[in-house]
Design an enzyme around this catalytic site. Structure first.
Site, PDB file in Angstrom:
ATOM      1  N   ASN A  13       0.690  -1.292  -0.405  1.00 20.74           N
ATOM      2  CA  ASN A  13      -0.063  -0.069  -0.074  1.00 20.74           C
ATOM      3  C   ASN A  13       1.157   1.508   0.486  1.00 20.74           C
ATOM      4  O   ASN A  13       1.256   1.529   0.967  1.00 20.74           O
ATOM      5  CB  ASN A  13      -1.042  -0.041   1.815  1.00 20.74           C
ATOM      6  CG  ASN A  13      -2.487   1.040   1.080  1.00 20.74           C
ATOM      7  OD1 ASN A  13      -2.802   1.232   2.309  1.00 20.74           O
ATOM      8  ND2 ASN A  13      -2.385   1.547  -0.243  1.00 20.74           N
ATOM      9  N   CYS A  75      -6.339   6.273   7.749  1.00 21.80           N
ATOM     10  CA  CYS A  75      -5.036   5.362   7.115  1.00 21.80           C
ATOM     11  C   CYS A  75      -4.341   4.713   7.782  1.00 21.80           C
ATOM     12  O   CYS A  75      -3.657   5.563   8.218  1.00 21.80           O
ATOM     13  CB  CYS A  75      -4.551   5.988   5.654  1.00 21.80           C
ATOM     14  SG  CYS A  75      -3.682   4.979   5.026  1.00 21.80           S
ATOM     15  N   ASN A 159     -13.008   6.115   9.526  1.00 25.26           N
ATOM     16  CA  ASN A 159     -13.206   6.451   8.122  1.00 25.26           C
ATOM     17  C   ASN A 159     -14.278   4.867   8.276  1.00 25.26           C
ATOM     18  O   ASN A 159     -14.215   3.503   8.889  1.00 25.26           O
ATOM     19  CB  ASN A 159     -11.829   5.913   7.145  1.00 25.26           C
ATOM     20  CG  ASN A 159     -11.231   4.291   7.036  1.00 25.26           C
ATOM     21  OD1 ASN A 159     -11.428   3.660   8.593  1.00 25.26           O
ATOM     22  ND2 ASN A 159     -10.003   4.261   6.270  1.00 25.26           N
ATOM     23  N   ARG A 211     -12.167   2.837  -0.672  1.00 27.95           N
ATOM     24  CA  ARG A 211     -12.942   4.772  -1.070  1.00 27.95           C
ATOM     25  C   ARG A 211     -11.622   4.996  -2.121  1.00 27.95           C
ATOM     26  O   ARG A 211     -10.431   5.315  -1.154  1.00 27.95           O
ATOM     27  CB  ARG A 211     -13.058   4.828   0.015  1.00 27.95           C
ATOM     28  CG  ARG A 211     -14.281   6.149  -0.458  1.00 27.95           C
ATOM     29  CD  ARG A 211     -14.448   6.904   1.090  1.00 27.95           C
ATOM     30  NE  ARG A 211     -13.855   6.742   1.761  1.00 27.95           N
ATOM     31  CZ  ARG A 211     -14.121   7.658   2.888  1.00 27.95           C
ATOM     32  NH1 ARG A 211     -15.092   7.834   3.677  1.00 27.95           N
ATOM     33  NH2 ARG A 211     -12.819   7.802   4.057  1.00 27.95           N
ATOM     34  N   CYS A 219      -4.600  -2.608   3.391  1.00 32.74           N
ATOM     35  CA  CYS A 219      -5.278  -1.537   3.785  1.00 32.74           C
ATOM     36  C   CYS A 219      -5.226  -2.029   5.417  1.00 32.74           C
ATOM     37  O   CYS A 219      -6.102  -2.961   6.350  1.00 32.74           O
ATOM     38  CB  CYS A 219      -6.774  -1.544   3.172  1.00 32.74           C
ATOM     39  SG  CYS A 219      -7.956  -0.266   4.158  1.00 32.74           S
TER      40      CYS A 219
END
EC number: 5.1.1.7
Length: 276
Positions: A13, A75, A159, A211, A219
């Protein structure tokens, strides 16, 4: 104007990280989209900004922008890279680093083996806080599209996340269901969509449609979301290995009223300059 940046990744990522303390950088949405382009820009899943703290009892402020230019709340993989970046660049010598984000505060711990543990805070299952359009909190929600009916858990890790259990992660319809559910009307702020295969009570495999990004190699908040949903559904225990396409994370959670802790690597790839 030349801007210094670092390219980093957490299990694939990948991020561009910009020190906005020693530099004064403002990026428009169009500039972020251009920089995110893997053919004509630098290429990244998210852009991370290191900023001065908004409060004297914190070390930094942490901002996150998706590849589509939108600023997002959280994140997890980026948080680990953020911790390594501020140490690597000499912005702090602490092993325990406190940061504010759009959705709340995080505590980052640099481990002796170089990995980073992030206190991700408390998951929130209330539909209005995710946000998810629902009349009441459920363990499982039925979400319908024109051609599909899915059963999923939902949670906010700062989130919004929707998590589906699948029989086989390799054949999961990530490219089909991912965008349909991300943009579903029941998620007013869109959502990250996790596809979880339970291997045992302490081991899952996971793919995540993020998203504003599409599917990524890893993630961190998605791993936390899958673990806590599996835990409240009595499918997982309090410490779980989460295997993502880019590698593995360890997620620990002792149930409601406790924070989620995520441990994993953060890798520096290269430093560079880009003209704006």
């Amino acid at each position: 104007m030349l801007v210094n940046f670092s390219k980093m990744h957490g299990l694939g990522n990948d991020f561009v990280v910009i020190d906005n303390i020693t530099q004064n950088v403002f990026l428009s949405r169009d500039q972020i989209i251009k920089l995110a382009d893997r053919h004509f820009g630098i290429g990244f899943d998210q852009l991370l900004m290191v900023e001065a703290p908004y409060s004297p009892d914190l070390d930094f402020h942490y901002r996150i922008f998706n590849a589509d230019g939108t600023e997002v709340e959280q994140c997890g993989n980026g948080a680990r890279c953020f911790a390594r970046f501020v140490r690597m660049k000499g912005l702090t010598n602490k092993h325990k680093i406190t940061v504010s984000t759009k959705s709340g505060n995080l505590t980052l711990y640099i481990e002796k083996d170089g990995q980073v543990t992030v206190n991700m805070g408390h998951p929130n299952f209330e539909p209005s806080k995710i946000p998810l359009k629902a009349t009441k909190r459920e363990l499982t929600y039925i979400i319908r599209t024109e051609e599909h009916t899915v059963f999923s858990g939902a949670v906010s890790m700062g989130n919004p996340h929707c998590v589906l259990e699948v029989d086989d992660i390799t054949t999961a319809q990530v490219d089909i269901l991912g965008p349909l559910l991300e943009n579903h009307e029941r998620f007013p702020q869109r959502a990250n969509i996790g596809f979880m295969q339970v291997i045992s009570k302490e081991h899952i495999k996971l793919r995540v449609w993020e998203r504003g990004v599409n599917e990524t190699l890893a993630c961190g908040t998605g791993a936390c979301a899958a673990m806590v949903i599996g835990f409240i559904q009595n499918k997982l225990i309090s410490t779980v290995q989460v295997d993502l396409p880019g590698g593995s994370l360890q997620i620990r959670w002792n149930g409601e009223g406790h924070p989620v802790r995520m441990t994993g690597p953060a890798e520096h790839v290269f430093d560079g300059q880009v003209a704006l």
